[in-house]
Design a protein around this motif. Sequence first.
Motif, PDB file in Angstrom:
ATOM      1  N   ALA A   7     -11.576   0.352  13.606  1.00  0.00           N
ATOM      2  CA  ALA A   7     -10.862   1.546  13.154  1.00  0.00           C
ATOM      3  C   ALA A   7     -10.726   1.525  11.638  1.00  0.00           C
ATOM      4  CB  ALA A   7      -9.486   1.604  13.807  1.00  0.00           C
ATOM      5  N   PRO A   8     -10.735   2.701  10.997  1.00  0.00           N
ATOM      6  CA  PRO A   8     -10.517   2.753   9.548  1.00  0.00           C
ATOM      7  C   PRO A   8      -9.064   2.452   9.222  1.00  0.00           C
ATOM      8  CG  PRO A   8     -10.559   4.961  10.470  1.00  0.00           C
ATOM      9  CD  PRO A   8     -10.913   4.029  11.597  1.00  0.00           C
ATOM     10  N   PRO A   9      -8.732   2.257   7.941  1.00  0.00           N
ATOM     11  CA  PRO A   9      -7.328   2.047   7.571  1.00  0.00           C
ATOM     12  C   PRO A   9      -6.466   3.218   8.050  1.00  0.00           C
ATOM     13  CG  PRO A   9      -8.775   1.613   5.712  1.00  0.00           C
ATOM     14  CD  PRO A   9      -9.624   2.220   6.773  1.00  0.00           C
ATOM     15  N   THR A  10      -5.256   2.915   8.466  1.00  0.00           N
ATOM     16  CA  THR A  10      -4.379   3.953   9.021  1.00  0.00           C
ATOM     17  C   THR A  10      -3.075   4.096   8.235  1.00  0.00           C
ATOM     18  OG1 THR A  10      -3.526   2.302  10.575  1.00  0.00           O
ATOM     19  CG2 THR A  10      -5.275   3.755  11.371  1.00  0.00           C
ATOM     20  N   LEU A  11      -2.969   3.404   7.102  1.00  0.00           N
ATOM     21  CA  LEU A  11      -1.760   3.476   6.284  1.00  0.00           C
ATOM     22  C   LEU A  11      -2.146   3.789   4.839  1.00  0.00           C
ATOM     23  CD1 LEU A  11       0.027   0.299   7.680  1.00  0.00           C
ATOM     24  CD2 LEU A  11       0.601   2.666   8.221  1.00  0.00           C
ATOM     25  N   GLU A  12      -1.176   4.281   4.103  1.00  0.00           N
ATOM     26  CA  GLU A  12      -1.418   4.650   2.704  1.00  0.00           C
ATOM     27  C   GLU A  12      -0.160   4.378   1.893  1.00  0.00           C
ATOM     28  OE1 GLU A  12      -3.749   8.333   0.799  1.00  0.00           O
ATOM     29  OE2 GLU A  12      -1.855   8.922   1.730  1.00  0.00           O
ATOM     30  N   THR A  13      -0.353   4.017   0.628  1.00  0.00           N
ATOM     31  CA  THR A  13       0.784   3.819  -0.261  1.00  0.00           C
ATOM     32  C   THR A  13       0.402   4.239  -1.670  1.00  0.00           C
ATOM     33  OG1 THR A  13       2.454   2.236  -1.015  1.00  0.00           O
ATOM     34  CG2 THR A  13       0.201   1.438  -0.847  1.00  0.00           C
ATOM     35  N   VAL A  14       1.391   4.658  -2.440  1.00  0.00           N
ATOM     36  CA  VAL A  14       1.166   5.007  -3.845  1.00  0.00           C
ATOM     37  C   VAL A  14       1.432   3.760  -4.684  1.00  0.00           C
ATOM     38  CG1 VAL A  14       1.982   6.388  -5.797  1.00  0.00           C
ATOM     39  CG2 VAL A  14       1.761   7.430  -3.530  1.00  0.00           C
ATOM     40  N   VAL A  15       0.479   3.431  -5.570  1.00  0.00           N
ATOM     41  CA  VAL A  15       0.627   2.271  -6.431  1.00  0.00           C
ATOM     42  C   VAL A  15       0.745   2.757  -7.875  1.00  0.00           C
ATOM     43  CG1 VAL A  15      -1.898   1.989  -6.504  1.00  0.00           C
ATOM     44  CG2 VAL A  15      -0.444   0.100  -7.191  1.00  0.00           C
ATOM     45  N   SER A  16       1.689   2.181  -8.595  1.00  0.00           N
ATOM     46  CA  SER A  16       1.892   2.582  -9.990  1.00  0.00           C
ATOM     47  C   SER A  16       2.088   1.329 -10.838  1.00  0.00           C
ATOM     48  CB  SER A  16       3.103   3.505 -10.117  1.00  0.00           C
ATOM     49  OG  SER A  16       4.274   2.875  -9.617  1.00  0.00           O
ATOM     50  N   PRO A  17       1.699   1.378 -12.119  1.00  0.00           N
ATOM     51  CA  PRO A  17       1.845   0.208 -12.977  1.00  0.00           C
ATOM     52  C   PRO A  17       3.308  -0.017 -13.358  1.00  0.00           C
ATOM     53  CG  PRO A  17       1.042   2.058 -14.259  1.00  0.00           C
ATOM     54  CD  PRO A  17       1.084   2.524 -12.827  1.00  0.00           C
ATOM     55  N   GLY A  18       3.684  -1.273 -13.490  1.00  0.00           N
ATOM     56  CA  GLY A  18       5.037  -1.581 -13.942  1.00  0.00           C
ATOM     57  C   GLY A  18       5.275  -1.103 -15.360  1.00  0.00           C
ATOM     58  N   GLY A  72      -4.023  -8.998 -14.618  1.00  0.00           N
ATOM     59  CA  GLY A  72      -2.865  -8.959 -15.496  1.00  0.00           C
ATOM     60  C   GLY A  72      -2.082  -7.664 -15.441  1.00  0.00           C
ATOM     61  N   VAL A  73      -2.156  -6.966 -14.306  1.00  0.00           N
ATOM     62  CA  VAL A  73      -1.460  -5.688 -14.152  1.00  0.00           C
ATOM     63  C   VAL A  73      -0.388  -5.840 -13.076  1.00  0.00           C
ATOM     64  CG1 VAL A  73      -1.682  -3.239 -13.563  1.00  0.00           C
ATOM     65  CG2 VAL A  73      -3.529  -4.405 -14.814  1.00  0.00           C
ATOM     66  N   ASP A  74       0.859  -5.745 -13.469  1.00  0.00           N
ATOM     67  CA  ASP A  74       1.959  -5.762 -12.502  1.00  0.00           C
ATOM     68  C   ASP A  74       2.145  -4.357 -11.948  1.00  0.00           C
ATOM     69  OD1 ASP A  74       2.617  -8.491 -12.819  1.00  0.00           O
ATOM     70  OD2 ASP A  74       3.669  -8.022 -14.685  1.00  0.00           O
ATOM     71  N   VAL A  75       2.261  -4.262 -10.620  1.00  0.00           N
ATOM     72  CA  VAL A  75       2.334  -2.940  -9.997  1.00  0.00           C
ATOM     73  C   VAL A  75       3.539  -2.837  -9.066  1.00  0.00           C
ATOM     74  CG1 VAL A  75      -0.150  -2.560 -10.119  1.00  0.00           C
ATOM     75  CG2 VAL A  75       0.832  -3.615  -8.075  1.00  0.00           C
ATOM     76  N   LEU A  76       3.905  -1.603  -8.803  1.00  0.00           N
ATOM     77  CA  LEU A  76       4.957  -1.286  -7.850  1.00  0.00           C
ATOM     78  C   LEU A  76       4.355  -0.407  -6.761  1.00  0.00           C
ATOM     79  CD1 LEU A  76       7.683  -0.265 -10.462  1.00  0.00           C
ATOM     80  CD2 LEU A  76       7.462  -2.500  -9.327  1.00  0.00           C
ATOM     81  N   PHE A  77       4.851  -0.566  -5.537  1.00  0.00           N
ATOM     82  CA  PHE A  77       4.380   0.254  -4.427  1.00  0.00           C
ATOM     83  C   PHE A  77       5.521   1.102  -3.895  1.00  0.00           C
ATOM     84  CE2 PHE A  77       1.354  -3.313  -4.199  1.00  0.00           C
ATOM     85  CZ  PHE A  77       0.159  -2.625  -4.104  1.00  0.00           C
ATOM     86  N   ARG A  78       5.173   2.293  -3.458  1.00  0.00           N
ATOM     87  CA  ARG A  78       6.112   3.082  -2.687  1.00  0.00           C
ATOM     88  C   ARG A  78       6.043   2.622  -1.238  1.00  0.00           C
ATOM     89  NH1 ARG A  78       4.989   9.136  -4.612  1.00  0.00           N
ATOM     90  NH2 ARG A  78       5.398   8.854  -6.824  1.00  0.00           N
ATOM     91  N   ALA A  95      -5.702   0.635 -17.152  1.00  0.00           N
ATOM     92  CA  ALA A  95      -6.153  -0.672 -16.665  1.00  0.00           C
ATOM     93  C   ALA A  95      -6.017  -0.763 -15.148  1.00  0.00           C
ATOM     94  CB  ALA A  95      -5.349  -1.781 -17.340  1.00  0.00           C
ATOM     95  N   LEU A  96      -4.964  -0.159 -14.597  1.00  0.00           N
ATOM     96  CA  LEU A  96      -4.776  -0.171 -13.143  1.00  0.00           C
ATOM     97  C   LEU A  96      -5.900   0.577 -12.447  1.00  0.00           C
ATOM     98  CD1 LEU A  96      -3.226  -0.610 -10.522  1.00  0.00           C
ATOM     99  CD2 LEU A  96      -1.839   1.394 -11.079  1.00  0.00           C
ATOM    100  N   HIS A  97      -6.243   1.754 -12.969  1.00  0.00           N
ATOM    101  CA  HIS A  97      -7.322   2.525 -12.336  1.00  0.00           C
ATOM    102  C   HIS A  97      -8.640   1.760 -12.402  1.00  0.00           C
ATOM    103  CE1 HIS A  97     -10.462   5.718 -12.090  1.00  0.00           C
ATOM    104  NE2 HIS A  97      -9.695   6.072 -11.069  1.00  0.00           N
ATOM    105  N   ALA A  98      -8.927   1.138 -13.547  1.00  0.00           N
ATOM    106  CA  ALA A  98     -10.173   0.371 -13.693  1.00  0.00           C
ATOM    107  C   ALA A  98     -10.192  -0.807 -12.721  1.00  0.00           C
ATOM    108  CB  ALA A  98     -10.320  -0.114 -15.130  1.00  0.00           C
ATOM    109  N   ALA A  99      -9.059  -1.496 -12.578  1.00  0.00           N
ATOM    110  CA  ALA A  99      -8.991  -2.648 -11.677  1.00  0.00           C
ATOM    111  C   ALA A  99      -9.166  -2.217 -10.227  1.00  0.00           C
ATOM    112  CB  ALA A  99      -7.656  -3.373 -11.857  1.00  0.00           C
ATOM    113  N   LEU A 100      -8.495  -1.147  -9.830  1.00  0.00           N
ATOM    114  CA  LEU A 100      -8.610  -0.665  -8.448  1.00  0.00           C
ATOM    115  C   LEU A 100     -10.026  -0.183  -8.156  1.00  0.00           C
ATOM    116  CD1 LEU A 100      -5.235   1.246  -7.991  1.00  0.00           C
ATOM    117  CD2 LEU A 100      -5.949  -0.846  -6.806  1.00  0.00           C
TER     118      LEU A 100
END
Length: 662
Positions: free
Chosen positions: A348-359, A414-420, A366-371
Amino acid sequence: MVHMLNLGILAHVDAGKTSLTERLLHTVGVIDEVGSVDDGNTRTDFLALERQRGITIKSAVVSFAVDDLTVNLIDTPGHPDFIAEVERVLGVLDGVVLVVSAVEGVQAQTRVLMRTLQRLRIPTLIFVNKIDRRGARHEEILERISERLTPAIVPMGEPGELGTRAAYFAPHSADRLRPHLLDPLAGHDEELLAAYVEDGVSYERLRAALVEQTGRALVHPVFFGSAATGAGVTELIAGIRELLPAAEADTDGPLSGTVFKVERGAAGEKIAYARMFSGTLRTRDRIALRDGKEGKVTAISVFDQGEAVGEASVTAGRIGKLWGLGAIRIGDTIGEPRPSPAGGHHFAPPTLETVVSPGRPADRGALHAALTQLAEQDPLIGLRRDELRGEISVSLYGEVQKEVLQATLADEYGVDVLFRGTTPLCVERPLGTGASVEFNKKDPNPFLATVGLRVDPAPIGSGVEFRLEVELGSMPYAFFKAVEDTVRETLGQGLHGWQVTDCVVTMTHSGYSPRQSHAHQGFDKSMSSTGADFRGLTPLVLTAALRAAGSQVYEPMHRFRLEAPADTLGAVLPLLARQRAVPGTTRIQGSSCVLEGVLPVVRAHDLEQQLPGPTRGEGELECAFDHYAPVARGAVPDRPRTDLNPLDRKEYLLNLTRRVGW
């Protein structure tokens, strides 16, 4: 002649597959000392994060030799959050060792893996590990394997002194093995059964039938042992050598291979892992890649005695590490594609989603490039960028994957992130039939194009199909291609913002303005249709058709199996109700009760966290994705749009004008 076998080690998390890999390498003499998952010094858990957490996150390749057989062994993750890694490996395997714990028994992920292995008909041996642990079982485990994995098993011996460091595995002699062989083998070979009834069957013929039917994934030999002590591992190696089929290797055939893994080297360069099925790939060879791109192989390594060794070429049957292919991605074909069931999604494909934002806001780029780089290595990390809100969403299998992603971004980039909070990744399906059409040069259509589309529901699981009810020669093919590509892109966000699936979209009207110009002037796009006209008009027509059809939002559902002490049933049922779980069956087995039913995927983690309390720590929960179910009436979730919003014509045309500079 050297024979090759590409072997996968698969299991539920903590069944001991990485420890078994270490023991195999030690037994055949590749390593002098067995590494420990707990100590973080195993050969295949090479990431710092894997060593810290004691779990496999990325697949890894090592090799060893058994007589004239070279085995490329691929250790895969066992945690269900990293099933995408297993997904990519399955298509390159010749055989599998499926590891089951003699203590925990058949677990949820084991069942998911076995169903997939059977569907793909990959030859599989079963190794029951941990016979030295307290609580290890023999007959009961065989019964569970037969009931919950497959009845087509052949026990190859018996363990002794279970639950002690002296535990051992004694292979059956010819006389003891014979009765275990006959029933499962005769079920697939009527001549064998007839010969047994008439004259009896020699052990040699039974053994030959075992090799043949194991190679066709019809039966599954079962070995017992311990990766910790080495018990039963020598017998397993003999089984791998005798019972699993070597790779078919046509080194002189047309070039054909599959990329199943991509990683970055120390200098940031791409390194592709490819299984070659036919032909020979050499350094400096140029190969065609997707989207018309081309790459030149600058270096090659193959696996030999536990190490990756530089070579001038990689031949059919082998796995190679390839450098120089900057545009390559997981799943790409090298040379000619294989006519095999290896493609497509097995899980099955992934069934969950979250928003990630840089600290730190300054780290947004840099976050977009890393992801983006991580998504190259894991295509099922679906990135969704919302330019309006400046947000990035990622698709996930579970909370552990989210924690690992957070640690990876911090440690490697080297990117600290927060998740919803994690939300379910829903889908939309059309409720009925809807159609819409806009004609060239007729208000309110501002585009030099005629597009008519009809949306019809399709069977569940069928995906999206695009059809034509107009003559293919009625306008340039590029315009039809622009419509189809835009239809598929637009269906990524339905009326409620979710991906639309299980539908047929039919083009019912087409038309265009031929290439024109004013007298004595060149081409004038204000008088002539271009692909941009069709790409601009199609979302408006499609969303109007979808609005006429209506759509239903569906949320992902797990099928669960919960085993707990029978006297805790009164406390368990209210807990299930709070998590919107719906038990389908409840039965008592001795002092335990077993409940099976369905549960929203988004509630599974909470249920797992809360279960120990009411069950005194004895509750065992198994979950696996099963289907999508309609969201309850009155609680339909909307997903913020990231496109130009064709649901609002005025806003869409304004956004489009800003984007293209009209």
